[in-house]
Scaffold this motif. Structure first.
Motif, PDB file in Angstrom:
ATOM      1  N   GLN A  90       2.622   4.246  -0.199  1.00  0.00           N
ATOM      2  CA  GLN A  90       1.667   5.341  -0.045  1.00  0.00           C
ATOM      3  C   GLN A  90       0.315   4.875   0.483  1.00  0.00           C
ATOM      4  OE1 GLN A  90       1.517   7.324  -3.863  1.00  0.00           O
ATOM      5  NE2 GLN A  90       3.402   8.467  -3.472  1.00  0.00           N
ATOM      6  N   GLN A  91      -0.034   3.615   0.260  1.00  0.00           N
ATOM      7  CA  GLN A  91      -1.329   3.107   0.698  1.00  0.00           C
ATOM      8  C   GLN A  91      -1.326   2.642   2.153  1.00  0.00           C
ATOM      9  OE1 GLN A  91      -2.840   0.050  -1.884  1.00  0.00           O
ATOM     10  NE2 GLN A  91      -2.786   1.331  -3.712  1.00  0.00           N
ATOM     11  N   LEU A  92      -0.158   2.641   2.797  1.00  0.00           N
ATOM     12  CA  LEU A  92      -0.090   2.072   4.145  1.00  0.00           C
ATOM     13  C   LEU A  92      -1.037   2.752   5.136  1.00  0.00           C
ATOM     14  CD1 LEU A  92       1.223  -0.075   5.924  1.00  0.00           C
ATOM     15  CD2 LEU A  92       3.034   1.564   6.461  1.00  0.00           C
ATOM     16  N   PHE A 124      -2.457  -7.287  11.155  1.00  0.00           N
ATOM     17  CA  PHE A 124      -1.829  -6.267  11.999  1.00  0.00           C
ATOM     18  C   PHE A 124      -2.646  -6.002  13.259  1.00  0.00           C
ATOM     19  CE2 PHE A 124      -0.738  -1.714  12.897  1.00  0.00           C
ATOM     20  CZ  PHE A 124       0.587  -1.934  13.244  1.00  0.00           C
ATOM     21  N   ARG A 125      -3.950  -6.061  13.150  1.00  0.00           N
ATOM     22  CA  ARG A 125      -4.833  -5.867  14.306  1.00  0.00           C
ATOM     23  C   ARG A 125      -4.533  -6.900  15.398  1.00  0.00           C
ATOM     24  NH1 ARG A 125     -10.578  -3.990  14.595  1.00  0.00           N
ATOM     25  NH2 ARG A 125     -11.565  -5.034  16.373  1.00  0.00           N
ATOM     26  N   ALA A 128      -5.646   1.963   8.726  1.00  0.00           N
ATOM     27  CA  ALA A 128      -6.929   2.458   9.216  1.00  0.00           C
ATOM     28  C   ALA A 128      -8.053   1.453   8.951  1.00  0.00           C
ATOM     29  CB  ALA A 128      -7.251   3.801   8.565  1.00  0.00           C
ATOM     30  N   ARG A 129      -8.045   0.867   7.755  1.00  0.00           N
ATOM     31  CA  ARG A 129      -9.090  -0.104   7.405  1.00  0.00           C
ATOM     32  C   ARG A 129      -9.016  -1.340   8.286  1.00  0.00           C
ATOM     33  NH1 ARG A 129      -8.254  -2.613   1.746  1.00  0.00           N
ATOM     34  NH2 ARG A 129      -8.421  -0.418   1.136  1.00  0.00           N
ATOM     35  N   HIS A 130      -7.813  -1.852   8.490  1.00  0.00           N
ATOM     36  CA  HIS A 130      -7.681  -3.097   9.251  1.00  0.00           C
ATOM     37  C   HIS A 130      -7.933  -2.902  10.743  1.00  0.00           C
ATOM     38  CE1 HIS A 130      -4.946  -4.480   5.740  1.00  0.00           C
ATOM     39  NE2 HIS A 130      -6.202  -4.770   5.505  1.00  0.00           N
ATOM     40  N   LEU A 131      -7.613  -1.729  11.263  1.00  0.00           N
ATOM     41  CA  LEU A 131      -7.902  -1.472  12.673  1.00  0.00           C
ATOM     42  C   LEU A 131      -9.393  -1.263  12.909  1.00  0.00           C
ATOM     43  CD1 LEU A 131      -4.961   0.871  13.783  1.00  0.00           C
ATOM     44  CD2 LEU A 131      -5.185  -1.615  14.038  1.00  0.00           C
TER      45      LEU A 131
END
Length: 226
Positions: free
Chosen positions: A21-23, A158-159, A28-31
């Motif tokens: 659920q937190q994905l 991931f970025r 969004a935070r990492h991008l």
């Protein structure tokens, strides 16, 4: 196949029943912000070593991340003779098995490197490398829900994965991992899907074990260069 091979290939057990659920929040935070962890000297040295090798040929670059013993790296080098295939793994123990089992393949367009992928991907981005292909074959699934940030799509890394570009192929025997990866790509504006598949040819020892145990395999394939 022996019964030992089958019994060693256990299905992934997790307290998750679907994508975490937190994905969306994590993606969004990492991008939105770069990963600023300092580079240790050994990571810089490893990247310089790979860069010096690549500069000799100036061929398209393919990453085989989490390559283990490098069986997949050899297979990919045969599949892509026009490219330089760089196999990355943090385990010296696994990489040391390569010469014994796979080095006599007659293939010379690949390079195996002990490296921390958290650092290596970011160094490659900083050097403005662009990949033609990027393979992530059976990474550690980190199946506990609390470990979502250790999966590549739930981590700050991931970025860098997106910035490296190329045709990405992720494989796993845990469908949720692949579903999450496809969801993370989609959240980043790259609509991807997870699907079951039959590998041809088999490229890793894990893949061979999972098939021997009659497990269903899954993958996500998406080209960031479109």
């Amino acid at each position: 196949m022996s019964s030992d091979v089958i019994s060693n290939a256990k299905a992934v057990i997790s307290n998750q029943t679907g994508p975490h659920q937190q994905l969306p929040q994590l993606v969004a935070r990492h991008l939105a912000s770069p990963f600023r962890k300092p580079y240790p000297a050994f990571s810089v040295q490893a990247f310089e070593e790979a860069n010096n090798w690549q500069q000799r040929f100036k061929r398209p670059i393919i990453f085989d991340s989490y390559c283990g013993v490098g069986e997949s790296t050899v297979a990919l080098a045969k599949l892509h003779p026009e490219a330089s295939v760089i196999g990355l793994d943090k385990s010296l123990h696994r990489l040391n098995k390569h010469d014994e089992h796979y080095r006599a393949s007659g293939v010379d367009n690949y390079y195996l490197l002990r490296a921390d992928i958290d650092d290596f991907w970011r160094l490659a981005v900083a050097a403005q490398w662009q990949l033609s292909h990027h393979y992530l074959l059976y990474p550690n699934p980190w199946p506990k829900s609390a470990h979502i940030k250790r999966r590549c799509h739930g981590s700050p890394l991931f970025r860098s994965l997106l910035a490296l570009g190329g045709r990405i192929e992720l494989r796993s025997n845990w469908p949720i991992y692949v579903e999450e990866f496809a969801l993370a790509l989609s959240l980043a504006g790259h609509p991807a899907q997870a699907q079951a598949f039959n590998p041809e040819p088999v490229m890793t020892p894990f893949e061979r074990k999972y098939l021997a145990a009659q497990q269903t395999l899954y993958r996500c394939v998406y080209s960031l260069n479109l």
